[in-house]
Enzyme design. Structure first.
Site, PDB file in Angstrom:
ATOM      1  N   GLY A 142       2.005  -5.909  10.229  1.00  0.00           N
ATOM      2  CA  GLY A 142       3.139  -6.761  10.576  1.00  0.00           C
ATOM      3  C   GLY A 142       2.853  -7.741  11.699  1.00  0.00           C
ATOM      4  O   GLY A 142       3.604  -8.698  11.899  1.00  0.00           O
ATOM      5  N   PHE A 143       1.753  -7.521  12.417  1.00  0.00           N
ATOM      6  CA  PHE A 143       1.449  -8.370  13.575  1.00  0.00           C
ATOM      7  C   PHE A 143       1.362  -9.849  13.187  1.00  0.00           C
ATOM      8  O   PHE A 143       1.880 -10.726  13.881  1.00  0.00           O
ATOM      9  CB  PHE A 143       0.128  -7.930  14.214  1.00  0.00           C
ATOM     10  N   SER A 188      -2.684  -3.209   4.729  1.00  0.00           N
ATOM     11  CA  SER A 188      -2.407  -3.865   6.025  1.00  0.00           C
ATOM     12  C   SER A 188      -2.819  -5.342   6.017  1.00  0.00           C
ATOM     13  O   SER A 188      -3.435  -5.829   6.967  1.00  0.00           O
ATOM     14  CB  SER A 188      -3.128  -3.132   7.170  1.00  0.00           C
ATOM     15  N   PRO A 189      -2.486  -6.096   4.959  1.00  0.00           N
ATOM     16  CA  PRO A 189      -2.882  -7.515   4.922  1.00  0.00           C
ATOM     17  C   PRO A 189      -2.192  -8.346   5.996  1.00  0.00           C
ATOM     18  O   PRO A 189      -2.680  -9.425   6.351  1.00  0.00           O
ATOM     19  CB  PRO A 189      -2.463  -7.958   3.514  1.00  0.00           C
ATOM     20  N   LEU A 190      -1.069  -7.837   6.498  1.00  0.00           N
ATOM     21  CA  LEU A 190      -0.357  -8.545   7.569  1.00  0.00           C
ATOM     22  C   LEU A 190      -0.658  -7.937   8.933  1.00  0.00           C
ATOM     23  O   LEU A 190       0.063  -8.168   9.904  1.00  0.00           O
ATOM     24  CB  LEU A 190       1.155  -8.522   7.304  1.00  0.00           C
ATOM     25  N   GLY A 191      -1.748  -7.159   9.009  1.00  0.00           N
ATOM     26  CA  GLY A 191      -2.115  -6.560  10.288  1.00  0.00           C
ATOM     27  C   GLY A 191      -1.028  -5.655  10.821  1.00  0.00           C
ATOM     28  O   GLY A 191      -0.693  -5.711  12.003  1.00  0.00           O
ATOM     29  N   TYR A 251       1.105  10.729   2.381  1.00  0.00           N
ATOM     30  CA  TYR A 251       2.263  10.027   2.943  1.00  0.00           C
ATOM     31  C   TYR A 251       3.506  10.910   2.862  1.00  0.00           C
ATOM     32  O   TYR A 251       4.566  10.535   3.365  1.00  0.00           O
ATOM     33  CB  TYR A 251       2.543   8.719   2.194  1.00  0.00           C
ATOM     34  N   HIS A 274      -9.037   9.260  -1.743  1.00  0.00           N
ATOM     35  CA  HIS A 274      -8.494   8.695  -0.510  1.00  0.00           C
ATOM     36  C   HIS A 274      -9.531   8.675   0.611  1.00  0.00           C
ATOM     37  O   HIS A 274      -9.648   7.695   1.354  1.00  0.00           O
ATOM     38  CB  HIS A 274      -7.263   9.504  -0.094  1.00  0.00           C
TER      39      HIS A 274
END
Length: 321
Positions: A211-212, A206-209, A57, A127
């Site tokens: 942010g989607f 990415s639990p919120l996709g 990152y 990773h």
């Protein structure tokens, strides 16, 4: 903040952690350092003690976390990663440079320890697997580093199941880190069973996709240069229209709970399995407060049954991702 065990490591982490990738990588230009230090320290005040970074990152991401958490080092669990030593362009696309030889792991670890300003990494993930190095070799190296007191626990990110089992047999892993959300449920097919079998936590990025699922983005949303949502299928206008039924369902439940869509999504994820630990990322203080508040949302069995029943009938169109 509710707490969850990190596998069999003996470590306890907040039910919702903070993924720090977006502060430097994938979502446009790096965020302001001073503001991010404030945000990370505010997360600790709010009960979050689990922070996730990686060298790929940007080394600055580890340095940021090291500076922000130095005053509260004994209160937090820091996760970083090894195995990706850089990127190269192949056929106009970036490809990871992979190296998990024992010598390289030791070198990568020393760099992370220095940047994070610590003498021990709490959770050290591989990773991506190195096809040229056997899992037993990697696990034996980690076992040695744990004996030397430089690592408390280790894990794997996006590793094949056979690789996981072979590595675990040599040096038990505490966690696996993979994508998981209402929009990406591949892990339910086999990985959850492996987690239960081996006593391993599932750290969900990415639990919120991306942010989607927060419902904050529309087909008219513009993303800045360098934000990879410009190229993600789930943010294309046609796909947003296709998945509107899912967003409406989440919003309906949120309204009944006096909560936000993001909070309902995170509460749903926590309710799926006791070993799941979501790590949503953000660079905004109000979103941090919102996300961490998801741990306080109580979904009834009826809520969960209704959500899961509706989800099973919604064609989320994963081919566009």
């Amino acid at each position: 903040m509710k707490m969850r065990l990190l596998g069999n490591s003996g470590l306890k982490v907040s039910a919702i952690g903070l993924g720090c990738m977006g502060m430097d990588h994938a979502y446009g230009k790096p965020a302001d350092r001073g503001e991010m230090i404030k945000l990370i320290r505010k997360a600790v005040e709010l009960g979050c003690n689990f922070f996730d970074t990686a060298v790929v990152y940007g080394e600055s991401n580890e340095e940021l976390l090291g500076e922000a958490l130095a005053p509260v080092r004994d209160q937090v669990v820091i996760a970083t990663k090894f195995g990706i030593t850089g990127q190269e362009i192949v056929n106009d696309r970036p490809q990871n440079i992979l190296n998990s030889t024992p010598e390289s792991i030791r070198e990568q670890l020393e760099g992370s320890l220095k940047r994070l300003k610590v003498n021990c990494i709490d959770l050290y993930y591989q990773h991506r697997i190195d096809p040229n190095v056997e899992p037993e070799t990697v696990a034996e190296t980690i076992k040695e580093l744990m004996a030397e007191g430089k690592i408390k626990a280790w894990g794997l990110s996006n590793a094949p199941i056979d690789y996981m089992k072979r590595a675990h047999a040599v040096c038990p892993i505490a966690a696996i880190e993979n994508q998981y959300s209402m929009m990406w449920r591949e892990s339910e097919k086999e990985l959850f069973d492996i987690c239960e079998e081996l006593g391993v936590s599932f750290v969900a990025y990415s639990p919120l996709g991306n942010g989607f699922l927060s419902g904050k983005y529309t087909k008219d949303t513009k993303y800045e240069e360098g934000d990879f949502r410009n190229f993600m299928g789930r943010f294309k206008p046609k796909v947003i229209d296709h998945n509107q039924a899912l967003l409406e369902l989440i919003a309906e439940v949120a309204k009944s709970k006096n909560a936000t869509s993001a909070q309902v999504v995170l509460a749903w994820e926590l309710a799926q399995k006791p070993f799941i630990i979501p790590i949503p990322g953000t660079t905004k203080l109000h979103r941090l407060e919102e996300n961490l508040g998801g741990a306080d949302i109580e979904l009834t069995k009826e809520d969960l049954d209704n959500l899961n029943n509706a989800l099973s009938k919604i064609d989320i169109d994963e081919t566009h991702f």
